[in-house]
Design a protein around this motif. Sequence first.
Motif, PDB file in Angstrom:
ATOM      1  N   GLY A 294      -9.967  82.640  69.222  1.00 20.01           N
ATOM      2  CA  GLY A 294      -8.994  83.732  69.236  1.00 20.01           C
ATOM      3  C   GLY A 294      -7.775  83.410  70.070  1.00 20.01           C
ATOM      4  N   TRP A 295      -7.998  82.754  71.204  1.00 19.18           N
ATOM      5  CA  TRP A 295      -6.870  82.365  72.052  1.00 19.18           C
ATOM      6  C   TRP A 295      -5.985  81.355  71.321  1.00 19.18           C
ATOM      7  N   VAL A 296      -6.591  80.417  70.601  1.00 17.66           N
ATOM      8  CA  VAL A 296      -5.819  79.376  69.912  1.00 17.66           C
ATOM      9  C   VAL A 296      -4.981  79.969  68.790  1.00 17.66           C
ATOM     10  N   VAL A 297      -5.539  80.875  67.991  1.00 20.53           N
ATOM     11  CA  VAL A 297      -4.763  81.393  66.860  1.00 20.53           C
ATOM     12  C   VAL A 297      -3.589  82.253  67.318  1.00 20.53           C
ATOM     13  N   SER A 298      -3.613  82.715  68.548  1.00 22.50           N
ATOM     14  CA  SER A 298      -2.504  83.531  69.044  1.00 22.50           C
ATOM     15  C   SER A 298      -1.383  82.680  69.620  1.00 22.50           C
ATOM     16  N   ARG A 299      -1.504  81.368  69.482  1.00 17.28           N
ATOM     17  CA  ARG A 299      -0.493  80.425  69.975  1.00 17.28           C
ATOM     18  C   ARG A 299      -0.176  79.401  68.899  1.00 17.28           C
ATOM     19  N   ALA A 309      -4.692  82.961  81.072  1.00 23.29           N
ATOM     20  CA  ALA A 309      -5.343  83.874  80.137  1.00 23.29           C
ATOM     21  C   ALA A 309      -6.598  83.244  79.538  1.00 23.29           C
ATOM     22  N   LEU A 310      -6.529  81.967  79.214  1.00 28.89           N
ATOM     23  CA  LEU A 310      -7.702  81.280  78.680  1.00 28.89           C
ATOM     24  C   LEU A 310      -8.796  81.195  79.745  1.00 28.89           C
ATOM     25  N   ARG A 311      -8.435  80.806  80.940  1.00 30.71           N
ATOM     26  CA  ARG A 311      -9.431  80.700  82.005  1.00 30.71           C
ATOM     27  C   ARG A 311     -10.080  82.050  82.291  1.00 30.71           C
ATOM     28  N   GLU A 312      -9.285  83.110  82.246  1.00 33.13           N
ATOM     29  CA  GLU A 312      -9.813  84.439  82.525  1.00 33.13           C
ATOM     30  C   GLU A 312     -10.814  84.868  81.452  1.00 33.13           C
ATOM     31  N   ARG A 313     -10.499  84.631  80.190  1.00 31.37           N
ATOM     32  CA  ARG A 313     -11.414  85.089  79.152  1.00 31.37           C
ATOM     33  C   ARG A 313     -12.687  84.245  79.126  1.00 31.37           C
TER      34      ARG A 313
END
Length: 319
Positions: A294-299, A309-313
């Motif tokens: 999900g993080w990748v598709v938003s970038r 944000a990635l580390r937090e999730r």
Amino acid sequence: MSSPSSSAAPLVALGDLAWDVLAKPDTMLLPGGDTTGRLELLGGGSAANLAVWARRTGHPAAFVGKVGRDRFGELATAELQAEDVHTALILSDEHPTGVILALIDRRGQRAMLTGQGADWELRPEELPGEVIAGARHLHLTAWSLFRDPPRAAALEAARLAQAAGATLSLDPGSFQMIQQLGRETFLAVVDGVPFDVLFPNKDEALAMSGEATPEGALAWLRARYPAALVVLKLDEDGALLEGPDTPRAHVPATRDELVDATGAGDAFGGAFLAEWLAHGDAVRATRRAVQVGGWVVSRFGARPPADAALRERLTGVEA
């Protein structure tokens, strides 16, 4: 994201290392027309992407493949090494480093045009046997199986890795290439390798199974490969998984806005394998993989720079 001991046996990804040309037009492309858009040149290749994401999410990783002795090959190799991925590369004077054109539409979905570069020319005698025999896990993509070479090299790597005690996984790669090769021909190749994990997306699962629904495709794949854990990637519907020791489970997708789907499946696979190899819980591993995907598709791109944000999730995923 953790930093495991470098002495731990690595996940080894074998196959495609290429240079991605990402193109997202602002308007529709018309024959003879001209428009503006976003263009990026980045290191890519499905197997290489997965190695990066396995390393980013906590497992030592290595990449085995073939690149041209050219500037693109140097840049793609440097990007892997900057990610702390060990590289065992064969350099070719005869074939250039592969180039992949990813055309991204306004919704973020992509269509790929893959140039057949040096990564398609890997041969069994070129394999770094010590690296493969030292793997904790070997990952292949179907891009290494669609033609020969590099099919014989990929199958030999699988044999060497399994003989040394490694587990094996496969990403089927492309529903269109499965159709072009022929479903039965592709299945005959896959049938010959005792994969422990399969990572099809919806279109690939339907192409392999001949079924009309993801649920039907999952049941077909489990019947065809009863010893394998099947993790079916369903984009905005999350993931559906089932295996010999894992009852069927669904993990919902994140609510991330789709910007660019390039490399999301590779990121999913790398994050899943890093987590699964650590503790063997496939559902927990899928939760982490969904968060990373999900993080990748938003970038933009397959390997956006890791951020807070990635580390937090990842920290928030159930341990």
